[in-house]
Design an enzyme around this catalytic site. Structure first.
Site, PDB file in Angstrom:
ATOM      1  N   CYS A   1     -58.460-119.506  22.875  1.00  0.00           N
ATOM      2  CA  CYS A   1     -59.631-119.256  22.041  1.00  0.00           C
ATOM      3  C   CYS A   1     -59.949-117.778  22.149  1.00  0.00           C
ATOM      4  CB  CYS A   1     -60.800-120.096  22.574  1.00  0.00           C
ATOM      5  SG  CYS A   1     -62.367-119.731  21.795  1.00  0.00           S
ATOM      6  N   ASN A   2     -59.944-117.097  21.016  1.00  0.00           N
ATOM      7  CA  ASN A   2     -60.238-115.664  21.036  1.00  0.00           C
ATOM      8  C   ASN A   2     -61.670-115.404  21.511  1.00  0.00           C
ATOM      9  OD1 ASN A   2     -57.940-114.125  19.263  1.00  0.00           O
ATOM     10  ND2 ASN A   2     -58.231-116.218  18.586  1.00  0.00           N
ATOM     11  N   THR A   3     -62.593-116.216  21.026  1.00  0.00           N
ATOM     12  CA  THR A   3     -64.006-115.979  21.350  1.00  0.00           C
ATOM     13  C   THR A   3     -64.229-116.105  22.857  1.00  0.00           C
ATOM     14  OG1 THR A   3     -64.500-117.033  19.240  1.00  0.00           O
ATOM     15  CG2 THR A   3     -66.355-116.610  20.689  1.00  0.00           C
TER      16      THR A   3
ATOM     17  N   ASP B   1     -59.869-124.885  24.411  1.00  0.00           N
ATOM     18  CA  ASP B   1     -60.451-124.276  23.202  1.00  0.00           C
ATOM     19  C   ASP B   1     -61.713-125.067  22.879  1.00  0.00           C
ATOM     20  OD1 ASP B   1     -60.695-122.606  20.865  1.00  0.00           O
ATOM     21  OD2 ASP B   1     -59.885-124.233  19.654  1.00  0.00           O
ATOM     22  N   SER B   2     -62.511-124.550  21.963  1.00  0.00           N
ATOM     23  CA  SER B   2     -63.706-125.284  21.544  1.00  0.00           C
ATOM     24  C   SER B   2     -63.330-126.516  20.723  1.00  0.00           C
ATOM     25  CB  SER B   2     -64.582-124.374  20.694  1.00  0.00           C
ATOM     26  OG  SER B   2     -63.869-124.016  19.512  1.00  0.00           O
TER      27      SER B   2
ATOM     28  N   CYS C   1     -58.994-115.969  15.136  1.00  0.00           N
ATOM     29  CA  CYS C   1     -59.605-117.195  15.650  1.00  0.00           C
ATOM     30  C   CYS C   1     -58.500-118.243  15.606  1.00  0.00           C
ATOM     31  CB  CYS C   1     -60.782-117.625  14.785  1.00  0.00           C
ATOM     32  SG  CYS C   1     -61.323-119.324  15.119  1.00  0.00           S
ATOM     33  N   THR C   2     -58.330-118.945  16.710  1.00  0.00           N
ATOM     34  CA  THR C   2     -57.175-119.839  16.786  1.00  0.00           C
ATOM     35  C   THR C   2     -57.252-120.974  15.760  1.00  0.00           C
ATOM     36  OG1 THR C   2     -58.225-121.085  18.594  1.00  0.00           O
ATOM     37  CG2 THR C   2     -56.740-119.297  19.207  1.00  0.00           C
ATOM     38  N   HIS C   3     -58.458-121.353  15.383  1.00  0.00           N
ATOM     39  CA  HIS C   3     -58.578-122.419  14.370  1.00  0.00           C
ATOM     40  C   HIS C   3     -57.850-122.045  13.070  1.00  0.00           C
ATOM     41  CE1 HIS C   3     -61.559-124.352  16.932  1.00  0.00           C
ATOM     42  NE2 HIS C   3     -61.564-125.378  16.097  1.00  0.00           N
TER      43      HIS C   3
HETATM   44  N1  DGL Z   1     -61.019-121.246  18.198  1.00  0.00           N
HETATM   45  C1  DGL Z   1     -61.944-120.314  18.678  1.00  0.00           C
HETATM   46  C2  DGL Z   1     -61.496-118.872  18.594  1.00  0.00           C
HETATM   47  O1  DGL Z   1     -60.318-118.585  18.622  1.00  0.00           O
HETATM   48  C3  DGL Z   1     -63.434-120.524  18.480  1.00  0.00           C
HETATM   49  C4  DGL Z   1     -63.944-121.299  17.310  1.00  0.00           C
HETATM   50  C5  DGL Z   1     -65.423-121.667  17.479  1.00  0.00           C
HETATM   51  O2  DGL Z   1     -65.661-122.608  18.229  1.00  0.00           O
HETATM   52  O3  DGL Z   1     -66.285-120.982  16.926  1.00  0.00           O
HETATM   53  O4  DGL Z   1     -62.293-117.975  18.553  1.00  0.00           O
END
Ligand code: DGL
Length: 284
Positions: free
Chosen positions: A91-93, A27-28, A203-205
């Protein structure tokens, strides 16, 4: 891909005992940790590598081309360092933008994470669903297709929560409950006014703030995420890769970042999730 793991023991009474396959998770930042934590809880003897791409953070405000190139390099780095048997893009993105390109380039099994629009649509009585995700995910053509395929008879109200991603990555460890509630308040007001009865955390965050979302939204709006669905799929595929061998040993759950975090956040995350923080993995 890694050659089949040699069996270190065999047992006459049940399945053979062997080293479990290595699962690498990218993930990011800290967003994928709740996913890997779920997997680790259900399969504690597994071998898990988590890479938080703190140097590449945030993913959600990068162009598609930039993100595909970056994620390819990160997987190349993971592959040469750890030789994983399977990769979860938590990570969804990165999944909506880069998963197809990764599958094309690397001969590895990949599992991705996409917004849980389908389960939300199955449950929505109001036929109005909220989606909170990164700036990139809310406008991606993949998301449009997901909605067209699984929620075509629902209105899907989208909200880009890039500021909230920053909050989770840099400020959630050590935050107070009030600070976390304040952080989700604007999004919750938006979705309450929009009349949705399901909110998809795309978004996983945001999984780190699920309880706070639910508390402010109240019982009429259900907060939906993909942790369990993705976790079950990963477990199923790890079982397949183990070919019936029972995992042996303690298992391990190691977290790396791609740059030194400014505060001790990853030590805190590791402590919270029962993992060890191994420091910086030097990735080009
Ligand atoms: N956690 C990530 C997601 O699910 C990306 C967050 C980011 O780095 O912008 O999209």
């Amino acid at each position: 891909m890694m050659p089949a793991m040699p069996l270190t023991n065999s047992s006459a009474d049940s399945a053979a005992v062997g080293k479990p396959p290595v699962l690498a998770v990218l993930d990011s930042g800290a967003g994928g940790l709740p996913y890997l934590s779920w997997i680790h809880r259900h399969r504690p003897q597994g071998r898990y590598i988590y890479l938080a791409d703190s140097k590449g953070f945030p993913y959600g405000s990068k162009s598609e081309e930039e993100l595909i190139e970056l994620v390819r390099r990160r997987i190349g780095c993971i592959q040469s360092e750890f030789d994983p048997d399977m990769v979860l893009i938590a990570c969804n993105t990165a999944s909506v933008v880069a998963l197809a390109a990764l599958r094309e380039k690397f001969p590895l099994p990949f599992v991705g994470v996409v917004p849980a629009v389908k389960p939300a649509a199955l449950k929505s009585k109001a036929r109005r669903i909220g989606l909170i995700a990164t700036s990139e995910t809310v406008v991606s053509s993949y998301t449009d297709k997901l909605i067209a395929d699984f929620a075509s008879d629902c209105s899907v109200v989208r909200y880009a929560g890039q500021g909230l991603v920053e909050f989770v990555e840099h400020r959630i460890t050590g935050s107070t409950l009030q600070q976390r509630l304040d952080a989700v308040t604007p999004a919750c007001s938006f979705f309450r006014d929009a009349g949705v009865d399901q909110l998809v955390l795309g978004c996983t965050h945001f999984i780190h703030l699920k309880d706070e979302f639910q508390e402010l939204l109240g019982p009429d709006i259900e907060v939906v995420d993909s942790v369990e669905g993705v976790g079950r799929e990963v477990l199923r595929r790890l079982e397949e890769l183990s070919a019936g061998n029972r995992p042996e040993g303690e298992g391990d759950f190691r977290i790396y970042t791609t740059s030194m975090p400014e505060n001790g956040s990853y030590t805190d995350f590791a402590h919270f999730y029962g993992a060890s923080f191994e420091g910086v993995l030097s990735c080009p």
